[in-house]
Enzyme design. Structure first.
Site, PDB file in Angstrom:
ATOM      1  N   HIS A   1     -57.773  -3.043  -4.822  1.00  0.00           N
ATOM      2  CA  HIS A   1     -56.504  -3.009  -4.100  1.00  0.00           C
ATOM      3  C   HIS A   1     -55.451  -3.937  -4.710  1.00  0.00           C
ATOM      4  O   HIS A   1     -55.750  -5.028  -5.183  1.00  0.00           O
ATOM      5  CB  HIS A   1     -56.731  -3.394  -2.632  1.00  0.00           C
ATOM      6  CG  HIS A   1     -57.372  -4.743  -2.448  1.00  0.00           C
ATOM      7  ND1 HIS A   1     -56.654  -5.912  -2.405  1.00  0.00           N
ATOM      8  CD2 HIS A   1     -58.676  -5.097  -2.314  1.00  0.00           C
ATOM      9  CE1 HIS A   1     -57.478  -6.932  -2.221  1.00  0.00           C
ATOM     10  NE2 HIS A   1     -58.719  -6.467  -2.173  1.00  0.00           N
ATOM     11  N   ASP A   2     -54.238  -3.444  -4.716  1.00  0.00           N
ATOM     12  CA  ASP A   2     -53.050  -4.218  -5.098  1.00  0.00           C
ATOM     13  C   ASP A   2     -52.976  -4.572  -6.575  1.00  0.00           C
ATOM     14  O   ASP A   2     -52.144  -5.386  -6.976  1.00  0.00           O
ATOM     15  CB  ASP A   2     -52.935  -5.498  -4.250  1.00  0.00           C
ATOM     16  CG  ASP A   2     -52.918  -5.199  -2.766  1.00  0.00           C
ATOM     17  OD1 ASP A   2     -51.939  -4.584  -2.304  1.00  0.00           O
ATOM     18  OD2 ASP A   2     -53.880  -5.567  -2.061  1.00  0.00           O
TER      19      ASP A   2
ATOM     20  N   GLY B   1     -59.138  -7.572  -6.675  1.00  0.00           N
ATOM     21  CA  GLY B   1     -57.841  -7.344  -6.056  1.00  0.00           C
ATOM     22  C   GLY B   1     -56.727  -8.177  -6.658  1.00  0.00           C
ATOM     23  O   GLY B   1     -56.943  -9.278  -7.169  1.00  0.00           O
TER      24      GLY B   1
END
Length: 262
Positions: free
Chosen positions: A121-122, A139
């Site tokens: 994520h991200d 992440g």
């Protein structure tokens, strides 16, 4: 619709260009957008608020746009954005972003993402990168343009890898890797610059030598980091043809929140 295999399951709300090809048993969710010329292999799953640009190739068994592997995630409508002309090979996993960051995982254009790569994520990945088999990004990782990550590279959360950098096979990155630097080992350490990659991209011999001098200033001159950065600033004025590259290194290092590999 003849480009879509009859066994594929595509939500009626999904937005696929008429030229998109979809293989057998692939599942595509309602909030997915796929641009012209993209090809989706069999047995892939594309879900979440995922936007995929033009002329991408996503091979079989990819998991694209699944929810983040983050216990704080509570179903927010975060996103995955993929640019144009990317090749995403077998068993790659690309997760949505989280509201703890910008809410989006982003991949640029013309990237080559090999089998079993995980992008958490991200993460923000630039363009023209090569990410070899089994590389794993935690992440919030930032990857610059033209980066090459060797097979089984692991990157700690919140790390940054600068443009034109390279990691060796099984490198374990726990601090930032400046632009142009080659990192190797567990934990990853600097071992030079990616000279061959720069030559292939059209860098002149003089530019490569200037980048090598900057590398030596940072890593071999025995200077405290602040003095090394000041020396790089002076070097920019002496080598106008290479000033932009030296500045790129200097500003990346000066802005590093985690510190650079040493």
């Amino acid at each position: 619709m003849t480009r879509i295999h009859p066994t594929a399951v595509i939500d009626p709300k999904a937005n696929l260009d008429s030229s998109v090809e979809v293989g057998a048993y692939t599942v595509i969710g309602p909030d997915v957008v796929i641009g012209a010329g993209s090809k989706i292999g069999p047995h892939a799953v594309i879900e979440g608020h995922t936007t995929i640009g033009r002329d991408n190739s996503i091979f079989q068994f990819g998991s694209i746009g699944a929810v983040p592997q983050d216990k704080k995630y509570a179903g927010e409508p975060t996103r995955l954005e993929i640019g144009d002309r990317n090749t995403i090979r077998e068993f790659v996993t690309l997760n949505l972003g989280t509201v703890q960051d910008g809410g989006v995982t982003r991949i640029g254009d013309d990237n080559w993402v090999m089998a079993y790569v995980h992008v958490a994520h991200d993460c923000q990945i630039g363009s023209n990168t090569t990410i070899a088999n089994n590389a794993t990004l935690a992440g919030h990782v930032l990857i610059g343009d033209w980066v090459l990550l060797g097979g089984f590279t692991t990157v700690h959360q919140f790390c940054r890898i600068g443009a034109h950098a390279m990691t060796a096979f099984t490198a374990a990155v726990s601090q930032d890797v400046p632009p142009f630097v080659t990192a190797a080992g567990n934990r990853a350490e600097p071992v030079g610059i990616n000279s061959e990659g720069l030559r292939r991209r059209g860098f002149s011999s003089e530019q490569i030598m200037a980048i090598k001098r900057a590398y030596r200033t940072i890593y071999r001159a025995g200077l405290p980091l602040e003095e090394a950065l000041a020396a790089l600033a002076l070097e920019e004025g002496k080598t106008p043809d290479s000033a932009a590259y030296i500045k790129l290194m200097r500003e990346f290092i000066a802005s590093s929140p985690r510190g650079i590999i040493r």
